[in-house]
Design a protein around this motif. Structure first.
Motif, PDB file in Angstrom:
ATOM      1  N   GLN B 861       0.888  -1.179  -0.171  1.00 15.63           N
ATOM      2  CA  GLN B 861       0.014   0.178   0.175  1.00 15.63           C
ATOM      3  C   GLN B 861       0.865   1.170  -0.068  1.00 15.63           C
ATOM      4  N   PRO B 862       0.694   2.144  -1.019  1.00 18.06           N
ATOM      5  CA  PRO B 862       1.704   3.104  -0.855  1.00 18.06           C
ATOM      6  C   PRO B 862       1.319   4.452   0.150  1.00 18.06           C
ATOM      7  N   THR B 863       2.384   4.561   0.634  1.00 13.65           N
ATOM      8  CA  THR B 863       2.531   5.707   1.804  1.00 13.65           C
ATOM      9  C   THR B 863       3.067   7.190   1.557  1.00 13.65           C
ATOM     10  N   GLU B 864       2.053   8.208   1.398  1.00 10.84           N
ATOM     11  CA  GLU B 864       2.882   9.384   1.044  1.00 10.84           C
ATOM     12  C   GLU B 864       3.442   9.795   2.455  1.00 10.84           C
ATOM     13  N   MET B 865       4.740  10.307   2.264  1.00 16.48           N
ATOM     14  CA  MET B 865       5.313  11.055   3.613  1.00 16.48           C
ATOM     15  C   MET B 865       6.229  12.318   3.223  1.00 16.48           C
ATOM     16  N   SER B 867       9.586  14.746   3.316  1.00 11.74           N
ATOM     17  CA  SER B 867      10.923  14.481   3.224  1.00 11.74           C
ATOM     18  C   SER B 867      11.374  14.355   4.830  1.00 11.74           C
ATOM     19  N   GLN B 868      10.967  14.941   5.872  1.00 11.22           N
ATOM     20  CA  GLN B 868      11.320  14.689   7.159  1.00 11.22           C
ATOM     21  C   GLN B 868      10.910  13.380   7.878  1.00 11.22           C
ATOM     22  N   ASP B 869       9.645  13.049   7.697  1.00 10.85           N
ATOM     23  CA  ASP B 869       9.350  11.595   7.832  1.00 10.85           C
ATOM     24  C   ASP B 869      10.139  10.814   7.150  1.00 10.85           C
ATOM     25  N   PHE B 870      10.357  10.855   6.126  1.00  8.75           N
ATOM     26  CA  PHE B 870      11.152   9.843   5.421  1.00  8.75           C
ATOM     27  C   PHE B 870      12.338   9.501   6.012  1.00  8.75           C
ATOM     28  N   PHE B 871      13.048  10.568   6.275  1.00  7.54           N
ATOM     29  CA  PHE B 871      14.492  10.554   6.624  1.00  7.54           C
ATOM     30  C   PHE B 871      14.434   9.936   8.119  1.00  7.54           C
ATOM     31  N   GLN B 872      13.393  10.385   8.969  1.00  6.24           N
ATOM     32  CA  GLN B 872      13.446   9.866  10.470  1.00  6.24           C
ATOM     33  C   GLN B 872      13.278   8.469  10.374  1.00  6.24           C
ATOM     34  N   ARG B 873      12.329   7.917   9.433  1.00  2.00           N
ATOM     35  CA  ARG B 873      12.113   6.554   9.772  1.00  2.00           C
ATOM     36  C   ARG B 873      13.331   5.821   8.802  1.00  2.00           C
ATOM     37  N   TRP B 874      13.776   6.440   7.980  1.00  2.00           N
ATOM     38  CA  TRP B 874      15.041   5.733   7.271  1.00  2.00           C
ATOM     39  C   TRP B 874      15.963   5.667   8.282  1.00  2.00           C
ATOM     40  N   LYS B 875      16.158   6.319   9.157  1.00  2.00           N
ATOM     41  CA  LYS B 875      17.189   6.255  10.474  1.00  2.00           C
ATOM     42  C   LYS B 875      16.757   5.291  11.194  1.00  2.00           C
ATOM     43  N   GLN B 876      15.394   5.120  11.472  1.00  2.00           N
ATOM     44  CA  GLN B 876      14.945   4.091  12.418  1.00  2.00           C
ATOM     45  C   GLN B 876      15.192   2.750  11.662  1.00  2.00           C
ATOM     46  N   ASP B 912       8.292  12.619  -4.352  1.00  2.00           N
ATOM     47  CA  ASP B 912       9.033  13.614  -4.963  1.00  2.00           C
ATOM     48  C   ASP B 912       9.329  14.661  -4.049  1.00  2.00           C
ATOM     49  N   GLY B 913      10.662  15.210  -4.364  1.00  2.00           N
ATOM     50  CA  GLY B 913      11.247  16.199  -3.527  1.00  2.00           C
ATOM     51  C   GLY B 913      11.621  15.901  -2.110  1.00  2.00           C
ATOM     52  N   VAL B 914      11.910  14.573  -2.031  1.00  2.00           N
ATOM     53  CA  VAL B 914      12.486  14.083  -0.694  1.00  2.00           C
ATOM     54  C   VAL B 914      13.770  14.000  -0.692  1.00  2.00           C
ATOM     55  N   ASP B 915      14.545  13.260  -1.988  1.00  2.00           N
ATOM     56  CA  ASP B 915      15.664  13.097  -1.998  1.00  2.00           C
ATOM     57  C   ASP B 915      16.473  14.353  -2.437  1.00  2.00           C
ATOM     58  N   PRO B 916      17.421  14.862  -1.825  1.00  2.00           N
ATOM     59  CA  PRO B 916      18.007  16.237  -2.127  1.00  2.00           C
ATOM     60  C   PRO B 916      18.821  15.927  -3.738  1.00  2.00           C
ATOM     61  N   VAL B 922      12.869   7.899  -4.601  1.00  2.00           N
ATOM     62  CA  VAL B 922      12.660   7.271  -3.387  1.00  2.00           C
ATOM     63  C   VAL B 922      11.178   7.028  -3.291  1.00  2.00           C
ATOM     64  N   GLY B 923      10.829   5.975  -2.734  1.00  2.00           N
ATOM     65  CA  GLY B 923       9.410   5.579  -2.354  1.00  2.00           C
ATOM     66  C   GLY B 923       9.135   4.932  -0.989  1.00  2.00           C
ATOM     67  N   ALA B 924       8.056   4.764  -0.619  1.00  2.00           N
ATOM     68  CA  ALA B 924       7.598   4.418   0.582  1.00  2.00           C
ATOM     69  C   ALA B 924       6.188   3.471   0.588  1.00  2.00           C
TER      70      ALA B 924
END
Lengths: 144, 972
Positions: B861-865, B867-876, B912-916, B922-924
């Motif tokens: 199931q696609p999840t929109e998020m 940029s901040q959320d994405f990188f926070q989760r990425w770190k987790q 879009d616009g998540v990755d610098p 990137v996808g989630a």
């Protein structure tokens, strides 16, 4: 049109002692039919009928000691006529082999085919008179 | 008569058979056989010419080995050589080998035919019979071509021996069955019919079979056989029990011939000639009289033979259906058998009475046996006898006894064998409708059906109760009250929720005056079932809710709140979401008038034949011996209903979350559109939204009618369209140790696509349409027959672990079969389920096995998020085992848009616009399985200069990271 699709003689363990096919099946299908018939027939007991629905057909069968004699026919066909057809055949075998037993059918498998062809041909009853069949078999025997 | 000693004549054969029997293991047996095969091969190849005896012995050994189930690839030539031997025993073994082992396309066929020809013209009756038996046993086209002209000549020649005539008649019968175009009876017809007068009863027996078969095809040509058959029958029936000597079987004169003659007469109407007709009636009366006489022997053979003739006579009486006295006598006779101690006779009496019940002359007489039949239903040990009792009760049912019969069938249903439940449900539903005087009884009956056997109540049945309630004003209030009460049971079958939702949505207002069933109580009751139901039922309930808003303005607020909740408005299921959004909007903006118009009570359905009846008629057994026999199978009387049970899942199978049901349905083959692609375009209209039970291109004319919004329009397969289907279950694709079959993988494009052609060869095309939502999926598999010939024994089954299922057995040439698979993802998995297809095309069995493109990412199931959320989760998700990375070379051109489409097709949300770095993707998303949800993040970094990609997956589960990375990296 009704006719016998196949005749099977199997023992309780599922070993085939005679398989006579009156229509085209490939080998895999024959094996499947043999197994299915065995599964259907051996679970039944004396309180059950001698008839059992089988795919879109029916099996008329009777058990003699450890052997099941099964005839597969059309659902509209006459059950009792085939049931006694089996018995008539068994009586001929019994006379021909003098108290027929399973081993007779194993060692003389090629003769059993002759007996069948005398009594059933093209899926129909060919000859019902035991006297006539045995006379013919005796004559053939003398040709050996 | 000399006893035949074991294997006399061929000592070596007996020794060999003994050896085989003494083998302690399969391996030992194979070893012994291989030794023998080597021996035989060397003998056949040896320089020394073998004598006839040795050749016979070795061929016979080969035959024995073949009959044990081993392949034989030599010895055919030696067998053919035996055919030209002058010794009977050698010839016999040769012919036997040919009959058992040689297939029609053998290149030896001309040699074989030549030998047969010689034997046929040998004037030696023994040899002629061997040759005729061989033709009759093989029955190939080539043999028909060679001998179709010769065999009739032998049959009618004056000097042919009786036993040869018998064989010739049946040989001709076989050729007529296999190659009717080659067997031209024309000039021989009269002489063949005349064989009925032959003095040899064996010849008459064989000839009767032949004539019956020919008469079925061209009755006009053989109608002179009627008078001869009656005359013959009359002579047999009136003979003393010893007159016929050889042909008397346990004191019954020629029972088999009598049966055959009676069958031949069933090809024709009652004789027009009064004298012949009188004589026949006399015969039939005599047969009935004999049944009343004391038996001449206590042996079962005597009574069986006698009754074989009796039952056939009764069949003829029923076939003629013109002599009331005979019909009633037949019925009385069968009535006696109903209580006979022989199970066989009770069974046959029930079966035969079933056809008698449909005759106006004997219907009343049959009805007098109702208590006995009901008793049989309760007490018979053999399920097939009980089944016949059900058939007979169904056949004898009319207005006078319907309540009693329906009640008995209902109570039997609770304990009935699973194999016959669905059929009983259909029968009860039909009888209840057909003989309903007051419809409250009908409604009660159907609700009881759902209660006792909900799983066996097909859609047709509950559609029908709704049709009837809508069409009958007088029953609507009662129906509303009854379903309301039924729904109060803590556990009700989903079918009851469907009926309840529909009926309360339409007629809930009729009981709303009672404070115990106020609008709010009705709504709460329905809604309490909501979360337990499947998507289609939920969709139906949502429609009931909007209808409630119209019926009861006072609950509008409550319902709007439900519709507005996240679980509705944001439901993952498109259909549910759409309904919630639309209904909510409709209820908010439409005026009361508009609402009342749009949500008006359903207009009456056009009257038509009950769809259930159609279903019962159409219902067929799961498989034929051989499909081309089907046409030969006479239908039992419509009233008796020949209904073979098809396997239906037992309750516990459906209840388990780990099971999936599969529906098979053959959509009405659209004649003009032969190939898959065409049907695809046709079908697309039928699947724009999730139509869970829509199984074919048949428009749902029952529910979607002009005018107004029809909230129930996606209810599913129409009343008219559904073909017989089977529910089957299989284990779903989670099993990690699933057997890996050696198959080609599905095209990798299916990882990111849900539709298309999965597989194609010269005969068959397999197309797919699939849709996935959360952990559930549905796949429509289309099997297109590209040829003009029917596929037979068609079976498609899905192997997830080791369960195989049957499908519809035939696919017509140019036609298409559709199968629906429901899929549930239990936990993450790697191996895809395998679709096995087997069918017969022409003479050969075809096997196809393909992997189904059910991959883990389908449950994304696609999840929109942000940029901040994405990188926070990425770190987790930074633990080493949670990340999987792959660097690989691009296989396709590195087009940005294509890449984007692929990632979205893969199932993840493209952020879009998540990755610098704007050239990275990137996808989630979340992978849904039944037990858990796994959050997934992905990053794809293209390097256009190096034509390389780096793909990184981070998820909360290592196996998921790995699998998704493997799947996605194959796409670029």
């Amino acid at each position: 049109t009704v006719w016998i699709r196949f005749i099977l003689i199997q023992n309780r363990a599922g070993k085939t002692r005679l398989a006579k096919w009156y229509m085209q099946f490939d080998d895999d299908e024959k094996q499947k039919l043999i197994e299915e018939v065995h599964a259907v027939v051996t679970v039944r007991d004396a309180k059950h009928t001698n008839f059992v629905e089988f795919r879109n057909f029916k099996i008329i069968y009777r058990r003699y000691a450890g052997l099941y004699f099964c005839i597969c026919v059309d659902v509209t066909d006459n059950n009792l006529a085939y049931l006694e057809g089996i018995h008539n055949f068994v009586e001929v075998l019994n006379e021909y082999f003098h108290n027929v037993c399973e081993l007779d059918l194993v060692f003389n498998f090629y003769k059993v085919y002759t007996v069948v062809d005398e009594m059933f041909l093209a899926g129909e009853i060919r000859e019902t008179s035991q006297t006539k069949v045995l006379k013919q078999l005796l004559m053939l025997q003398s040709l050996e | 008569m000399p006893a035949v000693s074991k294997g006399d004549g061929m000592r070596g054969l007996a020794v060999f058979i003994s050896d085989i029997r003494n083998c302690k293991s399969k391996e030992a047996e194979i070893k012994r056989i291989n030794k023998e095969l080597a021996n035989i091969r060397s003998k056949f190849k040896g320089d020394k010419a073998l004598d006839g005896y040795s050749k016979k012995k070795y061929v016979c050994k080969l035959l024995f080995i073949f009959l044990l189930g081993h392949d034989i690839d030599f010895g055919h030539m030696e067998a053919v050589n035996l055919l030209s031997s002058n010794k009977y025993t050698e010839k016999q073994i040769g012919y036997l080998f040919i009959s058992v082992l040689v297939n029609s396309n053998s290149d030896l066929i001309s040699l074989i035919n030549n030998a047969i020809k010689n034997d046929l013209s040998s004037r030696n009756p023994t040899f002629m019979n061997l040759a005729l038996h061989c033709i009759a046993n093989v029955g190939s086209r080539e043999m028909a071509e060679a001998f179709a002209a010769e065999v009739p000549r032998i049959l009618v020649a004056g000097d042919t021996m009786d036993s040869v005539k018998q064989s010739a008649a049946l040989c001709l019968l076989r050729l007529n069955r296999t190659s009717p175009d080659l067997v031209l009876m024309g000039e021989w017809t009269a002489r063949v019919v005349h064989l009925l007068n032959d003095q040899h009863l064996g010849v008459v027996t064989a000839a009767t079979s032949l004539i019956t078969t020919l008469a079925q095809k061209s009755p006009e040509d053989f109608k002179t056989s009627v008078s001869l058959a009656v005359a013959r029958l009359s002579r047999i029936v009136s003979s003393a029990s010893t007159d016929l000597q050889d042909y008397t079987y346990y004191f019954v004169a020629a029972p088999w011939l009598s049966v055959k003659l009676l069958r031949l007469l069933q090809c024709y109407p009652p004789p027009e000639d009064g004298a012949i007709r009188g004589r026949l009636t006399e015969c039939l009366e005599t047969i009935l009289n004999k049944a009343q006489e004391p038996p001449k022997s206590k042996k079962v053979q005597h009574s069986n033979a006698k009754n074989a003739v009796l039952f056939e006579a009764i069949s003829l009486i029923i076939h003629h259906d013109s002599e009331p006295t005979l019909l009633v006598r037949a019925c009385n006779q069968l009535g006696q058998f109903l209580q006979h101690r022989e199970t066989n006779l009770r069974y046959l009496a029930l079966e035969s009475m079933c056809t008698l019940a449909s005759s106006e002359f004997s219907h009343e007489a049959v009805k007098t046996h109702i208590e006995t039949v009901i008793n049989a239903l309760k007490s018979e040990r053999d399920v097939s006898v009980r089944q016949r009792a059900v058939d007979l009760l169904y056949a004898m049912c009319d207005r006078s006894n319907a309540k009693q019969i329906v009640a008995e069938m209902l109570s039997y249903l609770e304990t009935a064998d699973y194999s016959i439940r669905e059929e009983i449900v259909l029968k009860v539903a039909i009888l209840a409708e057909k003989y309903a005087v007051d419809y409250t009884w009908y409604v009660d009956t159907i609700l009881n059906l759902i209660r006792f056997a909900g799983d066996y109540v097909s859609d047709e049945v509950w559609y029908r109760v709704i049709q009837i309630v809508i069409n009958r004003d007088e029953v609507q209030g009662y129906a509303a009250k009854t379903v309301f009460e039924a729904l109060q049971a803590p556990a009700c079958h989903e079918n009851l929720v469907k009926v309840g939702g529909y009926i309360l949505g339409e007629f809930g207002n009729l009981i709303a005056g009672d404070s115990r069933s106020s609008p709010l109580i009705q709504f709460d009751l329905l809604h309490s079932k909501f979360h337990l139901c499947s998507v289609p039922t939920r969709a139906l309930l949502l429609s009931a809710y909007i209808k409630f808003i119209n019926l009861f303005p006072e609950v509008k607020g409550t319902i709007q709140e439900v519709l507005r909740s996240d679980s509705q408005l944001r439901n993952a299921d498109v259909e549910l979401q759409q309904r919630a959004v639309e209904y909510l909007r409709l209820s908010s903006i439409a005026s009361t008038d508009i609402l009342a118009t749009v949500l008006e009570e359903m207009p009456p359905f056009p009257e038509r034949e009950s769809s259930i009846l159609a279903k019962l008629k159409r219902k067929k057994g799961p498989g034929n011996l051989h499909p081309d026999l089907d046409e030969n199978r006479k239908e039992r009387s419509a009233n008796g209903g020949t209904v073979a049970a098809s396997p239906t899942p037992s309750t516990d199978l459906l209840g388990l979350g780990s099971t999936i049901t599969t529906q098979n349905s053959a959509p009405p083959a659209s004649k003009g559109t032969s190939l898959l692609v065409d049907v695809f375009s046709e079908n697309i209209a039928a699947f724009p939204v999730e139509t869970p039970v829509a199984v074919g291109p048949v428009a749902d004319e029952n529910f979607s009618r002009e005018g107004g919004l029809h909230p129930y329009c996606t209810l599913g397969d129409s009343f008219v369209g559904i073909q017989s289907w089977q529910s089957i279950q299989f284990i779903n694709p989670k099993i990690p140790d699933m057997r890996c079959l050696p198959l080609a993988p599905f095209p990798s494009r299916f990882v990111c696509k849900n539709n298309g052609v999965l597989y194609e060869n010269q005969l068959l095309q397999i197309g797919l349409k699939s849709e996935f939502r959360q952990n559930l999926g549905r796949m429509y598999v289309f099997f297109g027959n590209k040829t003009s010939t029917q596929f037979m024994n068609f079976a498609a089954s899905v192997v997830c672990q080791d369960t195989l299922q049957p499908a519809d057995p035939t696919v017509d040439g140019g036609a298409q079969l559709q199968q629906i698979l429901n899929i549930e993802c239990m936990s993450d998995f790697v191996d895809a389920p395998v679709l096995n297809i087997q069918f017969r095309y022409g003479g050969t069995l075809q096997n196809v096995a393909v992997k189904l493109p059910i991959t883990l990412n389908k449950f994304f199931q696609p999840t929109e998020m942000t940029s901040q959320d994405f990188f926070q989760r990425w770190k987790q998700l930074g633990a080493p085992q949670q990340e999987v990375q792959k660097i690989f070379k691009a296989k396709h051109s590195m087009d940005t848009e294509v890449t984007k489409a692929k990632i979205m097709g893969f199932g993840a949300a493209l952020l879009d616009g998540v990755d610098p770095n704007p050239s990275n993707f990137v996808g989630a998303g979340v992978i849904h399985t039944k037990t858990t949800q796994v959050g997934c993040l992905l990053r794809l970094e293209p390097n256009t200069q190096a034509q390389m990609y780096r793909l990184t997956l981070r998820t909360s589960r290592d196996t998921v990271s790995q699998r998704l990375c493997d799947l996605l990296s194959e796409q670029f």
